[in-house]
Design an enzyme around this catalytic site. Structure first.
Site, mmCIF file in Angstrom:
data_model
loop_
_atom_site.group_PDB
_atom_site.id
_atom_site.type_symbol
_atom_site.label_atom_id
_atom_site.label_comp_id
_atom_site.label_asym_id
_atom_site.label_seq_id
_atom_site.Cartn_x
_atom_site.Cartn_y
_atom_site.Cartn_z
ATOM 1 N N TYR A 95 -3.428 4.628 6.424
ATOM 2 C CA TYR A 95 -2.719 3.390 6.788
ATOM 3 C C TYR A 95 -1.354 3.348 6.112
ATOM 4 O O TYR A 95 -0.322 3.103 6.743
ATOM 5 C CB TYR A 95 -3.581 2.198 6.375
ATOM 6 C CG TYR A 95 -2.861 0.870 6.299
ATOM 7 C CD1 TYR A 95 -2.521 0.179 7.451
ATOM 8 C CD2 TYR A 95 -2.535 0.291 5.062
ATOM 9 C CE1 TYR A 95 -1.863 -1.053 7.391
ATOM 10 C CE2 TYR A 95 -1.889 -0.935 4.989
ATOM 11 C CZ TYR A 95 -1.559 -1.597 6.153
ATOM 12 O OH TYR A 95 -0.914 -2.803 6.082
ATOM 13 N N GLU B 233 0.832 -1.212 0.000
ATOM 14 C CA GLU B 233 0.000 0.000 0.000
ATOM 15 C C GLU B 233 0.866 1.261 0.000
ATOM 16 O O GLU B 233 0.408 2.340 -0.387
ATOM 17 C CB GLU B 233 -0.937 0.008 1.208
ATOM 18 C CG GLU B 233 -2.101 -0.965 1.107
ATOM 19 C CD GLU B 233 -3.195 -0.513 0.147
ATOM 20 O OE1 GLU B 233 -3.406 0.697 -0.001
ATOM 21 O OE2 GLU B 233 -3.829 -1.387 -0.467
ATOM 22 N N LYS C 291 2.416 3.424 7.619
ATOM 23 C CA LYS C 291 3.372 2.338 7.337
ATOM 24 C C LYS C 291 4.645 2.894 6.702
ATOM 25 O O LYS C 291 5.738 2.397 6.947
ATOM 26 C CB LYS C 291 2.734 1.313 6.387
ATOM 27 C CG LYS C 291 1.777 0.348 7.074
ATOM 28 C CD LYS C 291 2.522 -0.688 7.921
ATOM 29 C CE LYS C 291 1.604 -1.795 8.395
ATOM 30 N NZ LYS C 291 2.253 -2.711 9.336
HETATM 31 P P1 NAP Z 1 -4.413 -8.412 11.155
HETATM 32 O O1 NAP Z 1 -5.035 -9.770 11.011
HETATM 33 O O2 NAP Z 1 -5.305 -7.222 11.139
HETATM 34 O O3 NAP Z 1 -3.549 -8.414 12.487
HETATM 35 C C1 NAP Z 1 -3.102 -7.229 13.083
HETATM 36 C C2 NAP Z 1 -2.981 -7.453 14.565
HETATM 37 O O4 NAP Z 1 -2.541 -6.239 15.183
HETATM 38 C C3 NAP Z 1 -4.296 -7.844 15.232
HETATM 39 O O5 NAP Z 1 -4.083 -8.963 16.046
HETATM 40 C C4 NAP Z 1 -4.619 -6.622 16.087
HETATM 41 O O6 NAP Z 1 -5.280 -6.919 17.286
HETATM 42 C C5 NAP Z 1 -3.242 -6.101 16.391
HETATM 43 N N1 NAP Z 1 -3.300 -4.718 16.859
HETATM 44 C C6 NAP Z 1 -4.005 -3.698 16.329
HETATM 45 N N2 NAP Z 1 -3.827 -2.592 17.054
HETATM 46 C C7 NAP Z 1 -2.988 -2.913 18.063
HETATM 47 C C8 NAP Z 1 -2.438 -2.196 19.155
HETATM 48 N N3 NAP Z 1 -2.725 -0.893 19.355
HETATM 49 N N4 NAP Z 1 -1.616 -2.831 20.009
HETATM 50 C C9 NAP Z 1 -1.341 -4.135 19.829
HETATM 51 N N5 NAP Z 1 -1.837 -4.885 18.829
HETATM 52 C C10 NAP Z 1 -2.654 -4.269 17.955
HETATM 53 O O7 NAP Z 1 -3.335 -8.175 10.005
HETATM 54 P P2 NAP Z 1 -2.475 -9.265 9.193
HETATM 55 O O8 NAP Z 1 -3.152 -9.502 7.894
HETATM 56 O O9 NAP Z 1 -2.123 -10.375 10.076
HETATM 57 O O10 NAP Z 1 -1.175 -8.416 8.851
HETATM 58 C C11 NAP Z 1 -0.022 -8.427 9.707
HETATM 59 C C12 NAP Z 1 0.779 -7.161 9.482
HETATM 60 O O11 NAP Z 1 1.192 -7.110 8.123
HETATM 61 C C13 NAP Z 1 -0.013 -5.883 9.737
HETATM 62 O O12 NAP Z 1 0.884 -4.925 10.260
HETATM 63 C C14 NAP Z 1 -0.474 -5.474 8.350
HETATM 64 O O13 NAP Z 1 -0.688 -4.090 8.295
HETATM 65 C C15 NAP Z 1 0.720 -5.904 7.525
HETATM 66 N N6 NAP Z 1 0.421 -6.257 6.152
HETATM 67 C C16 NAP Z 1 -0.622 -7.086 5.852
HETATM 68 C C17 NAP Z 1 -0.873 -7.404 4.543
HETATM 69 C C18 NAP Z 1 -2.007 -8.339 4.178
HETATM 70 O O14 NAP Z 1 -2.391 -8.363 3.000
HETATM 71 N N7 NAP Z 1 -2.533 -9.126 5.097
HETATM 72 C C19 NAP Z 1 -0.059 -6.887 3.518
HETATM 73 C C20 NAP Z 1 1.014 -6.079 3.866
HETATM 74 C C21 NAP Z 1 1.263 -5.767 5.183
HETATM 75 P P3 NAP Z 1 -6.867 -6.752 17.452
HETATM 76 O O15 NAP Z 1 -7.412 -8.089 17.021
HETATM 77 O O16 NAP Z 1 -7.019 -6.448 18.886
HETATM 78 O O17 NAP Z 1 -7.310 -5.643 16.555
#
Ligand code: NAP
Length: 338
Positions: free
Chosen positions: A150, A128, A154
């Site tokens: 977002y 992104e 990042k």
């Molecule tokens: P996800 O399922 O949304 O997991 C993010 C986690 O961060 C959730 O467990 C969330 O907890 C936790 N979180 C949010 N706010 C927080 C806070 N203030 N303190 C502590 N924990 C917090 O995302 P994902 O798909 O696993 O992605 C993992 C990482 O890779 C993220 O940083 C995402 O932005 C990045 N990313 C993802 C993608 C993709 O396509 N999936 C691509 C590129 C980068 P809650 O359940 O409490 O909200």
């Protein structure tokens, strides 16, 4: 016997955190992680491994909670995966995006530097950050031009990671995986892919009650239809378990660096919808309506990654093809929303 390595994961209960935990446990790591406490005490995606990992309650906005966890767990590797991960939702809470996804990452880097300076840190950067890209496909040299809060947060975290790496006095090992979209049955229901597969399952199963809610809090299926935004939006979609393997490989390198992780294949939302409905033998055109409420104020894309550097240096390749990814998600949701 050799001491096991210790990995600490923020966002451990999220999609990637849970698959990464499973991968690292299988490799013999001791795994710990930070999660936010919720009122009902649910652990989400890590319920099935809760006895095998060490859980610390905390928040990326509380540097003290990060410090206490690191002091106790003393990890060799830190994976900073916590963030508010929805680009669409970030428009409705810009400040939380900046404070958690951006400044929160810096808290992790700084506490790690003070408490476990030898630990290798992984930062979850994102495609992104390319926003409306100046070149297609995108690689490690493509300029960033974020188009949502977002992505801006990042990009800040990414730049602070690079600055930490370059620090002449105390260089830190912080590597960034610039991951393109990756999905799975553990993807949040507020993301378009999972919204589609959950919707397909509810329609196929003729479900009338207990239909999950979409990103604006309405039932995903209303009057037998799923509402979607821009069907022409293009993304490079991979499978999360393949991508967490890349995260681990990134931290096994001698030198910190940035790596684009992607399939290199681009598909539209319409391709995803067609494939998902075809999996259950239905014609998508009868069940999908478009609604501008689901189009973000600023659109990104086309996002298509060039992961040739990761293939060369990490010996990493995505294993799961687009059609198989869609099928995995639809079959999971058919059983979940039965
Ligand atoms: P996800 O399922 O949304 O997991 C993010 C986690 O961060 C959730 O467990 C969330 O907890 C936790 N979180 C949010 N706010 C927080 C806070 N203030 N303190 C502590 N924990 C917090 O995302 P994902 O798909 O696993 O992605 C993992 C990482 O890779 C993220 O940083 C995402 O932005 C990045 N990313 C993802 C993608 C993709 O396509 N999936 C691509 C590129 C980068 P809650 O359940 O409490 O909200």
């Amino acid at each position: 016997m050799a001491k096991s390595k210790r990995a600490f994961i923020t966002g451990i209960s999220g999609q990637d955190g849970s698959y990464l935990s499973e991968l690292l446990l299988n490799k013999g790591y001791e795994v710990g992680g930070l999660i936010r406490r919720n009122a009902i005490g649910e652990l989400g995606n890590i319920e099935h491994i809760k006895d095998d990992i060490k859980i610390y309650f905390g928040d990326l906005q509380s540097p003290e909670s990060i410090a206490l966890a690191l002091l106790d767990f003393k990890p060799d590797e830190i994976y900073n995966l916590a963030s508010l991960s929805s680009p669409f939702a970030s428009f409705s809470d810009k400040f939380a995006s900046i404070m958690i996804t951006g400044v929160g990452a810096l808290h992790v880097f700084e506490r790690a530097k003070q408490i476990v300076p030898e630990a290798k840190v992984y930062q979850a950067s994102t495609s992104e950050m390319f926003g409306v890209p100046k070149q297609v496909p995108q690689n490690e040299a493509t300029p960033f031009s974020p188009a949502n809060p977002y992505a801006a947060a990042k990009e800040f975290a990414h730049r602070m990671a690079v600055i930490g790496r370059l620090d002449r006095k105390q260089p830190q090992f912080i590597s960034c995986g610039i991951l393109f979209n990756h999905e799975s049955p553990r993807r949040g229901l507020n993301f378009v892919t999972r919204k589609i597969t959950a919707g397909v399952a509810c329609i196929k199963n003729n479900k009338k009650e207990g239909i999950p809610l979409n990103e604006i809090g309405e039932p995903i299926v209303q009057n037998g239809k799923i509402k979607l935004g821009d069907l022409n939006a293009e993304r490079d979609w991979g499978y999360s378990p393949d991508y967490v393997e890349a995260m681990w490989k990134i931290l096994q390198q001698r030198q910190a660096n940035d790596f684009v992780i992607a399939t290199g294949e681009i598909h539209t939302v319409e391709d995803f919808v067609r494939e998902a409905f075809a999996t259950v033998g239905l014609d998508w055109k009868e069940y999908v309506v478009t609604d501008s409420n689901f189009v973000p104020p600023v659109q990104t894309g086309p996002l298509q990654g060039d992961a040739s550097y990761a293939k060369k240096v990490l010996d990493w390749e995505p294993k799961t093809k687009f059609k198989d990814l869609v099928k995995i998600m639809v079959h999971y949701d058919l059983a979940k929303f039965s």
